[in-house]
Structures are given as structure tokens and as C-alpha cells.
Write an enzyme that holds these catalytic residues in place. Structure first.
Site, PDB file in Angstrom:
ATOM      1  N   LYS A  77       0.809  -1.224   0.000  1.00 37.98           N
ATOM      2  CA  LYS A  77       0.000   0.000   0.000  1.00 37.98           C
ATOM      3  C   LYS A  77       0.842   1.274   0.000  1.00 37.98           C
ATOM      4  O   LYS A  77       0.431   2.289  -0.569  1.00 37.98           O
ATOM      5  CB  LYS A  77      -0.949   0.009   1.215  1.00 37.98           C
ATOM      6  CG  LYS A  77      -2.063  -1.007   1.127  1.00 37.98           C
ATOM      7  CD  LYS A  77      -3.014  -0.867   2.302  1.00 37.98           C
ATOM      8  CE  LYS A  77      -4.122  -1.896   2.244  1.00 37.98           C
ATOM      9  NZ  LYS A  77      -5.134  -1.689   3.302  1.00 37.98           N
ATOM     10  N   ASP A 113      -9.880   2.941   2.517  1.00 39.71           N
ATOM     11  CA  ASP A 113      -9.943   2.367   3.868  1.00 39.71           C
ATOM     12  C   ASP A 113     -10.624   3.317   4.858  1.00 39.71           C
ATOM     13  O   ASP A 113     -11.479   2.900   5.639  1.00 39.71           O
ATOM     14  CB  ASP A 113      -8.543   2.027   4.370  1.00 39.71           C
ATOM     15  CG  ASP A 113      -7.984   0.757   3.742  1.00 39.71           C
ATOM     16  OD1 ASP A 113      -8.784  -0.111   3.357  1.00 39.71           O
ATOM     17  OD2 ASP A 113      -6.753   0.640   3.636  1.00 39.71           O
TER      18      ASP A 113
END
Length: 297
Positions: A77, A113
Site C-alpha cells: 500500500k 480504507d
């Protein structure tokens, strides 16, 4: 009955997927493929296991193979940032990407997220605006959640983490968005117990309690919880962690980790397709497969 295996893959089919290492236990394929089938969209979702030395080649492959988009999971990420062309505001502020959209070879990175966490709260009837949140952990998930909460006007954020250095860094990043909103406390039960008396939302962003170490919890006793605090654990394997069991025992409102997984996935679906995600269909197949997942891992 929706069955993603009945989908015919054609030359027109848009391919999306997930890159990470490992990815074989990802629940995203079943969630997304059934959503595509339900809406009659000519898409398919594929897991792509990418070994650590091949991330650069994998990103070039997204362009070369005209893959429509991918989710990005651990450990990439943050590592993927220099390899893509553009970042959304949230991804730039969070410093991590979990979703990529390929627009004719130009890759744009997003982070869903924080949005997934926020939508899970809202779905449970909780508006974090002006509330005081206590985040346990200071890793990538805490970063996404903390920064998104700051952007949404949360009243205050208290961070606690084993590494005070990491917590201090995240505090500074959050305070850039909303000066003075965030403070750090030591990672011990006495400190957490004190701030729990004035917090509204308690979030475990760490892997403590995740299978196979299901007896672990960042808090060791139900006596620490107030019944009027909302408790969220982003772990979803097992679905009901020891942390959440104790919170329920104390009478708290609890939110399970699969809800964040669901809503971050729904946001990615909408980025790729431009269509509203069928959240209830995605929830149905996510929940029906969680049992198999928790038994096999």
C-alpha cells in the site's frame, strides 16, 4: 442464485483484481464477482499474487494488459506510491493506496480504507463529527482512519501505540489537517482506562486478536469499557474478537471488522464501474464466505 462461475469471459470483459503477497485468502473476489453478476456488468475480479521483487513489473503489467483497476493489499500500500501517476487527495494525505484505476494507461491511486471505516460507522447510526475517538495502533489502518476522521470533523483523536515514535509521527500528520486535534498517550491499560472515561469511540486498528492468536486483545478486562462507548474492531478473522466480546459484555455498541471490509470494497467497485455498488449483495456473499475463511486460516 448468483453464481460468478457462470460469467463468460470475453474480449470485452474488463478485468479488475487484487495485488498483494499473499492474496489467496482474500474475500474480495467473491464479494466483487457476485456484485458484477447481480448488476449484469461485464467485469471479472481476479487475485494476483505478486512476489515482493516483482511489484514494479506488476504495475507495468496493469498498463500493458489494460487491466481496469486493482485493489492493493499488504505489503504494497505504501511501496506502490512512486509507481503510479496520480493520487487522490485522501491517498496523498494518508500516504497509502489500496485502490488503483487505470484510465488509458494512466494509473490513479485512491485510499478507500478511511471511507470504508466511516461508512461502516454511519451504517451503524454513528456520526463521528464532534465525537472523541481513541485509536489503538498507529500503522497503515490507523493512519487511514485517523486522517479520514480528522477530515470529517471528529472532535478529538487520542492515539496509543507500542511505538511512541510511530504514534508521534501520525499525530503530527493528523494535526496538519486539524491543528491540535490529536494527542498521544502511553500504550498501557492505566492510560487507556483514564481516557476511556472521556472517549466516545474506541477502535482497535491493530492485528491483536486476529486468528490464530484469538485470545489476544489490546484491553484485557471488560471492566475497562463504558456501556455508552462505541467499540469498533477492524479485525474480521474471527468476526467476534476477544476485544469485542468484552465490549459486548460491558453493554457497548459494537461494530465488526467485516463492515469496514465491505464498504471499502464498495467504494472501489464504484471507482472502477461508475455504478452504485449493490452493498447488500456484497454483504450477503461476504458474510456467507466468512465462515469458510475463518475455518481455513
Amino acid at each position: 442464485m448468483i453464481n460468478d462461475m457462470n460469467h463468460n469471459i470475453m474480449g470485452t470483459t474488463k478485468v479488475v483484481g487484487i495485488i498483494g503477497w499473499p492474496v489467496e485468502h482474500s474475500l474480495s473476489p467473491v464479494m466483487h464477482n457476485n456484485a458484477f453478476s447481480y448488476l449484469g456488468l461485464d467485469y471479472c475480479y481476479v487475485p494476483f499474487p505478486v512476489k515482493p521483487d516483482y511489484l514494479h513489473q506488476a504495475v507495468n503489467g496493469i498498463r500493458a494488459l489494460s487491466i481496469k483497476g486493482v485493489n492493493v493489499t499488504v505489503p504494497y500500500k505504501e511501496r506502490i506510491l512512486p509507481l503510479i501517476d496520480e493520487l487522490s487527495n485522501e491517498a496523498a494525505q494518508i500516504g497509502a493506496v489500496n485502490t488503483i484505476l487505470n484510465e488509458n494507461g494512466r494509473l490513479k491511486g485512491y485510499n478507500t480504507d478511511g471511507l470504508g471505516f466511516y461508512k461502516a460507522l454511519k451504517a451503524a447510526g454513528i456520526n463521528p463529527k464532534d465525537r472523541r475517538a481513541i485509536l489503538i495502533g498507529a500503522g497503515g489502518a490507523a493512519r487511514a482512519i485517523g486522517i479520514y476522521l480528522a477530515l470529517k470533523g471528529v472532535g478529538g483523536i487520542i492515539l496509543t501505540n507500542r511505538s511512541q515514535e510511530k504514534a508521534g509521527y501520525l499525530k503530527n500528520e493528523i494535526n496538519k489537517i486539524s491543528p491540535g486535534i490529536c494527542e498521544v498517550i502511553p500504550f498501557n491499560e492505566n492510560s487507556i482506562k483514564k481516557v476511556l472515561q472521556k472517549g466516545d469511540l474506541l477502535v482497535n486498528t491493530t492485528p491483536l486478536g486476529m486468528s490464530p492468536k484469538i485470545e489476544d486483545s489490546p484491553i484485557k478486562s471488560a471492566d475497562f469499557f463504558r456501556e455508552d462507548i462505541v467499540v469498533f474492531d477492524i479485525v474480521y478473522n474471527p468476526l467476534e474478537t476477544m476485544f469485542l466480546k468484552m465490549a459486548k459484555q460491558a453493554g457497548c455498541c459494537v461494530i465488526y471488522g467485516d463492515e469496514m471490509l465491505l464498504y471499502q470494497g464498495a467504494a472501489a467497485f464504484e471507482i472502477w464501474t461508475g455504478k452504485e455498488a449493490p452493498v447488500e449483495i456484497m454483504r450477503k456473499f461476504l458474510k456467507s464466505n466468512l465462515g469458510n475463511y475463518t475455518k481455513s486460516t
